[in-house]
Design an enzyme around this catalytic site. Structure first.
Site, PDB file in Angstrom:
ATOM      1  N   GLY C 142       0.169  10.896   6.651  1.00  0.00           N
ATOM      2  CA  GLY C 142      -1.026  10.243   6.140  1.00  0.00           C
ATOM      3  C   GLY C 142      -1.632  11.049   4.996  1.00  0.00           C
ATOM      4  N   CYS C 143      -2.512  10.420   4.244  1.00  0.00           N
ATOM      5  CA  CYS C 143      -3.084  11.089   3.070  1.00  0.00           C
ATOM      6  C   CYS C 143      -4.001  12.239   3.492  1.00  0.00           C
ATOM      7  CB  CYS C 143      -3.805  10.091   2.186  1.00  0.00           C
ATOM      8  SG  CYS C 143      -4.961   8.992   3.041  1.00  0.00           S
TER       9      CYS C 143
END
Lengths: 329, 329, 329, 329
Positions: C142-143
């Site tokens: 995920g970012c």
């Protein structure tokens, strides 16, 4: 390759494009106040790992081309030295855009190398590709003129662009790194302002080029606006053409002009500046106002790319005999 | 006071202005999908501590005025009921702006209360103050028409606004709370786009009012652009006047028109939208393009205030016999 | 190469990176609702001249790799099919990031291919380069976890990241194309909001990876904020380390971890997200709060690049035996 | 009323609030470089039709109160003169916020009127309402301290705010009208940057006030970030409380502290800065991180209102015996 004036917005992007270009090598990136700083510290996302140096003309001996991104007025002398040293030069400033010295002086003040004016080619490849190929000195067009002329050229060539209103808008990078209060974040944020209504200095350039395409530009009005964004420029052009013209003929004119162009897309809807951000593209939309018959042409560019550094590379590619699109896709 | 449709941008601001108004009381703020929610939860900074309710016409019995901020098409019926109940009504939608039913239907579709069209007064106080004072139903102008007409009215009244290009730009709140992908933050941020080039629905309104001021509007072209900001709208108008007009005469025309106006400022420089944000002001600048003699007039407003809710209050003040500026300074 | 789910922000960028990659060919870009549209119409500036197609698994027969950019929950099945067909797969969704099925289900709901969980490698090349090289299925991080873990890994590996506050902020593209009212331009513009305070779904991923580096993550708190910008993410991390640590030792730790990393720069000042926009870089700054001895580590990335599509290409390069930086410089 | 330093962002808003205040009269608005300009030309939307004048202490003879919005360091002397002339003074600068001269000098340099330090009251009405009522000199709190202290005060008073991380973010107006390159639109736009990590000068103020509420602030870390927006500030506070505390007890603490406060709203969701723009409100949300037991408190303000000019008026209202909310609703 030398990029002179690489600490400004256009110069820094030019240095970055040269750095990434498969056939160019960035020998030096110069700056004045910022000499000694690393370019990748000033502009981290361009990732150009070089130190800015002062301008040293000895560099010219080892290079065959230069991009000059000085402020207008200061550029001419540097350009002259590079030309003298035998380099191919693209000047991103306004100093060699206007053929007429008097018009230049009226618009920008004294000129530092008037003797070179006659040698300079106006660097809009879509209009002057062959001349650029032969040129030693190319005057890179202004950002507003690039968009406005690309929006209007097919009409002008057909003799239809007599009466024109150009309502344009640009992001803030077009105004450069200085600017004081006027370009403070708080002045621009959530704002939108017309400016230069007394005659913006890009107007003579637009007039010169439209007249070069045929006919008079006596009825051309140009007003820019400042947009609350970084990169992006639109010229919205309204043309009262001298004769009625239908959408089909119009479409044909634009397709004929641009179908082979690598950086001009004629599109079916009015373009937004996001569509061309960080690209050398110009997206053009043309249509007719059903009620009035007025022709409306819109051109969107990234003012730092097609409006400055990208176009400089496009010009250099032509001057140096490379593929026109090299390093720009 | 009832504000019907108080969950949209314009309706919520209208509710807030009513809530703060020294002579109005907010009896009800209605909504459809948002009924049951508190207005100060949807729009915290307006600080209106009321719960949105469904529309209940019994409310009308206890009120003497209403602002209707429904979408066009849906407004007419509600307006008709309020009128029937004897209320003074300002309709913020487009439903009663056009005098001509056919033009309305062509632009917006079926009309829900065509019988009332003849009774509605176009609510631009600067042009129709006395009619508004007598009206039971005022059609609040669109945001673009408000700016465009205020920019052009002095010229139109002098018979000089024959050939006009209106290049306008608005912040996103003008497009309302819906909009899907097109109004997603990522679509608008760092973007600027012309739209509605096939004929924006505010055009018939502009034409109607300019023609009402004298002369033809056959040569009026209007193109809006979407700005990456919340509130603010500029109409940049370019007029090829039928006779030459100097800056002095022009200045005189505009001063004569607006010197007494509480919400129109004629200013010396082109106005930015920040200058009028969260105010009911319209700032107008007029000048002549020296090269072409074209008249250029710029008007900046906050599209939610002078372009919608603020003007609705200004109209209500007139209808109810209050000081025109009450609650708006 | 197939990019499945190429109409979302991350998928479209992935398709663009594949299209420009010197050693990859974009065989198909698929979409669901947008199938039939051209990708260069949805995302003009990426200039990928292909038509989006529906997902057709026959395509898999002719490809050797795929990037899946479906929403979590929907991705697992598609990934399973591609794996079955023998493709190397990078899954940009959350479906294979968590090793523990129960944690996945608690966070995201049912899992579509739990049997594959054990085969997936968490695709943070700076931590798991060798595993990624051997993997058939890589779960792209995920970012927020990408930035947070890169900011904290050198401390975690030294056993010093016990008590951690991660106060992070991301641009809107991280939230995807949907979002309704919450992501309407007017909701986000001139706003900044903490969210997910009840437990953002990226937290389990951060915990899993920090624990994998040694020690407990019981004292890790993570709160994201929504920024009024498009691309960019910062994790500001505050660590009460279990023993005192000086700036010099700290600097050594980070240099040892990252000096050879092509996409992590340890920098002398806190980084801004502009510095990494449209790059696959992560810029990390680490320092000690003189008063409290608390370690502060900041990591900035472009959420769509290093936080999604760029990292997917970096992972693919490793899986396919290419130079890790290919197509990303 | 005199507003000294009315050409800066905070001073101009203060002048505007005075101008609109039902019980105050703006006798003079002073400026240095901008003396002679009209305030409604510099800040049109505030609509204050006065000319900025140089500072003339004769003005003091006719006034009973002043707001001083000079830069720190320059303010002290002016404040001293006004105090000498018998005026009630709110100083918006940092000059009288710190009780300890040595801390002031370490943070800001020489002090122009150290003899007055002992007389100044720290102007956070929610904490020191009665002292403010009696004060002749009120030191208006900094923007970050206002939010941070309001977020933490109920915990600090309960002796629970020992270990605190304050990760805060502010819009650009908080940095004032100068700033050069760093605050150029292009530097801030689409950016978000931590700064002041070596010790921001608002920290001593936060420490002083938290210690004043009881207990030590030795474990307080504060890091600000610069937001790409105009007005708005959030303090996100993470507190490792010395004992476990449940959500209910926490809610009770905050309600007890703020239920009667006119300008503090305890809200159920983390607040965004848009919710308080152009208001004097502080919206506070408090919750417990379920995993770690850490308390998280968020406070959002408009840095120019509650963080500067609005709070100055709130303080003046108290000093002059007016209703505390007068002119601020």
């Amino acid at each position: 390759m030398i990029v002179a004036g690489a600490s400004g917005f256009a110069g820094a992007l030019a240095a970055s494009l040269v750095h990434r270009h498969p056939r160019l090598e960035l020998a030096a990136a110069t700056a004045r106040a910022d000499a000694g700083k690393r370019l990748d510290r000033l502009y981290p996302r361009y990732r150009v790992p070089v130190e800015l140096t002062g301008l040293n003309l000895d560099l010219a001996a080892e290079s065959d081309a230069a991009i000059v991104a000085y402020p207008h007025g200061a550029a001419a002398e540097v350009v002259a030295r590079f030309i003298e040293a035998g380099l191919a030069v693209v000047d991103v400033s306004a100093d060699f855009r206007l053929h007429d010295l008097a018009t230049y002086e009226e618009t920008y003040g004294d000129h530092g190398a008037p003797g070179l004016l006659g040698d300079a080619v106006y660097g809009l490849p879509e209009l002057r590709r062959e001349e650029i190929r032969q040129a030693r000195l190319v005057a890179n067009p202004g950002c507003y003129p690039t968009a406005a002329i690309l929006a209007l050229a097919p009409l002008a060539e057909a003799g239809l662009a007599g009466d024109v209103v150009i309502s344009a808008a640009s992001g803030v990078s077009g105004a450069g790194r200085g600017g004081g209060d006027r370009l403070h974040f708080v002045s621009v944020d959530e704002n939108f302002t017309p400016y230069g209504v007394d005659g913006h200095r890009h107007l003579p350039e637009i007039v010169q080029e439209l007249e070069g395409l045929g006919g008079s530009a006596d009825r051309v009005t140009f007003v820019p606006h400042l947009l609350p964004l970084d990169q992006g420029l639109i010229a919205s052009c309204f043309v009262s053409s001298s004769r009625e013209i239908g959408a089909d003929e119009l479409g044909g004119l634009y397709r004929d002009s641009y179908d082979e162009e690598p950086f001009v897309d004629v599109v079916d809807d009015p373009p937004g500046v996001r569509e061309v951000r960080d690209t050398n593209l110009c997206r053009v939309h043309v249509t007719v106002d059903g009620r009035t018959g007025r022709v409306m042409a819109f051109a969107a560019i990234d003012n730092l790319w097609k409006g400055a550094a990208g176009q400089a590379i496009q010009n250099l590619n032509l001057m140096l005999g490379f593929e026109e699109t090299e390093g720009l896709l």
